[in-house]
Design an enzyme around this catalytic site. Structure first.
Site, PDB file in Angstrom:
ATOM      1  N   LYS A  29       1.206   4.170  -2.826  1.00 57.45           N
ATOM      2  CA  LYS A  29       0.642   5.474  -2.422  1.00 57.45           C
ATOM      3  C   LYS A  29       1.941   6.509  -2.898  1.00 57.45           C
ATOM      4  O   LYS A  29       1.797   7.865  -2.864  1.00 57.45           O
ATOM      5  CB  LYS A  29       0.001   5.768  -1.202  1.00 57.45           C
ATOM      6  CG  LYS A  29      -1.292   5.101  -0.972  1.00 57.45           C
ATOM      7  CD  LYS A  29      -2.223   5.497  -1.943  1.00 57.45           C
ATOM      8  CE  LYS A  29      -3.468   5.055  -1.480  1.00 57.45           C
ATOM      9  NZ  LYS A  29      -4.752   5.488  -2.501  1.00 57.45           N
ATOM     10  N   TYR A  64       0.930  -1.033   0.062  1.00 55.83           N
ATOM     11  CA  TYR A  64       0.026   0.056   0.084  1.00 55.83           C
ATOM     12  C   TYR A  64       0.851   1.189   0.084  1.00 55.83           C
ATOM     13  O   TYR A  64       0.734   2.117  -0.748  1.00 55.83           O
ATOM     14  CB  TYR A  64      -0.761  -0.039   1.100  1.00 55.83           C
ATOM     15  CG  TYR A  64      -2.042   1.308   1.387  1.00 55.83           C
ATOM     16  CD1 TYR A  64      -3.351   1.008   0.565  1.00 55.83           C
ATOM     17  CD2 TYR A  64      -1.747   2.117   1.916  1.00 55.83           C
ATOM     18  CE1 TYR A  64      -3.914   2.144   0.713  1.00 55.83           C
ATOM     19  CE2 TYR A  64      -2.624   3.063   2.349  1.00 55.83           C
ATOM     20  CZ  TYR A  64      -3.954   3.147   1.655  1.00 55.83           C
ATOM     21  OH  TYR A  64      -5.013   3.941   1.822  1.00 55.83           O
TER      22      TYR A  64
END
Ligand code: NAP
Length: 254
Positions: A166, A162
């Site tokens: 990002k 993640y």
């Protein structure tokens, strides 16, 4: 040949807006007078997306439609962006909000969980940016807002996939902002901290308390907190802000 007159009302597309932060953003852009295209990933969430589109039209008197598209697919993302453009006659705002998590420590993380998160969060953002860029460059105006996360800035144990996705979103944002600034198109990223949605629903009360204690404001954020920021970045007033990453985390220390 007479020149075609562009429709007055602005058009916006918010990916992943059937619920959570995306839903609040769709409502907020509609409140500011834009036509809004709602998107979700599958037929399963279509009723929720359609309900939101109906609510938007009834409440704000703007056009709204709900479309299923998996942003991880270049083809589906392109069709989604083009459909919003055709429906509204213009595309002024793209919010790349669709996102997923598949948390786990690196030592135990499955390859498919790494790939799935990169495919939706990073490649999905690239796919929609690519499709919208062509339209906005020709239009010589536009606003792109990409959803990053404080985790993409600082990292977080158990979220390597993640965090990488990002952080990658920030890379796309900064690069694309340089490419599009001469065409009057701004590209910014928003990096929320902990916001109360389905994504953070799995947190136990103990985890919630521990997180809140690290937030200066003393509470988790609400989807509307993020929507207010996105609405500003999507507005005419934000025309001199581009290539930025704006954290919205209530003053959080990771
Ligand atoms: P959420 O409640 O889980 O909602 C996610 C949304 O994304 C849903 O509408 C979902 O559609 C959609 N989506 C998922 N995969 C998709 C795909 N492949 N194609 C199109 N749409 C897809 O998440 P959220 O908490 O609102 O988060 C929204 C964004 O903010 C995400 O990018 C997330 O990473 C980011 N963010 C969230 C937090 C937080 O604390 N909540 C913090 C920082 C950043 P379906 O209904 O069809 O599944």
């Amino acid at each position: 040949m007479t020149e075609q007159v562009k429709p007055e009302r602005k058009g916006a597309l918010v990916t992943g807006s059937s619920r959570g932060i995306g839903r609040a953003i769709a409502l907020s852009l509609a409140e500011s007078g834009m036509n809004v295209c709602v998107n979700c990933s599958s037929e399963r969430s279509l009723p929720a997306a359609q309900e939101l589109a109906a609510q938007i039209s009834a409440t704000y008197g703007v056009k709204s439609l709900a479309l299923v598209a998996n942003v991880a697919s270049a083809e589906e993302a392109q069709t989604l962006v083009e459909s919003a453009h055709v429906a509204f006659g213009r595309l002024d705002v793209l919010v790349n909000n669709a996102g997923i998590t598949r948390d786990g420590l690196v030592a135990r993380m499955k390859e498919e969980d790494f790939d799935a998160v990169i495919d939706v969060n990073l490649k999905g953002t690239f796919n929609c940016c690519k499709a919208a860029t062509k339209i906005m460059m020709k239009q010589r105006s536009g606003r792109i807002v990409n959803m990053s996360s404080v985790v993409g800035v600082s990292g977080n144990a158990g979220q390597a996939n993640y965090a990488a996705s990002k952080a990658g979103v920030i890379g796309i944002t900064k690069s694309l902002s340089c490419e599009l600034a001469p065409r009057n198109v701004t590209v910014n990223a928003v990096a929320p901290g902990f916001i109360e949605t389905d994504m953070t629903d799995a947190l136990s009360d103990k985890q919630r308390e521990a997180i809140s204690s690290r937030i200066a404001c003393g509470r988790l954020g609400q989807p509307e907190d993020v929507a207010n920021l996105v609405k500003f970045l999507a507005s005419d007033e934000a025309g001199y802000i581009t290539g930025q990453v704006i954290c919205i985390d209530g003053g959080m220390a990771l």
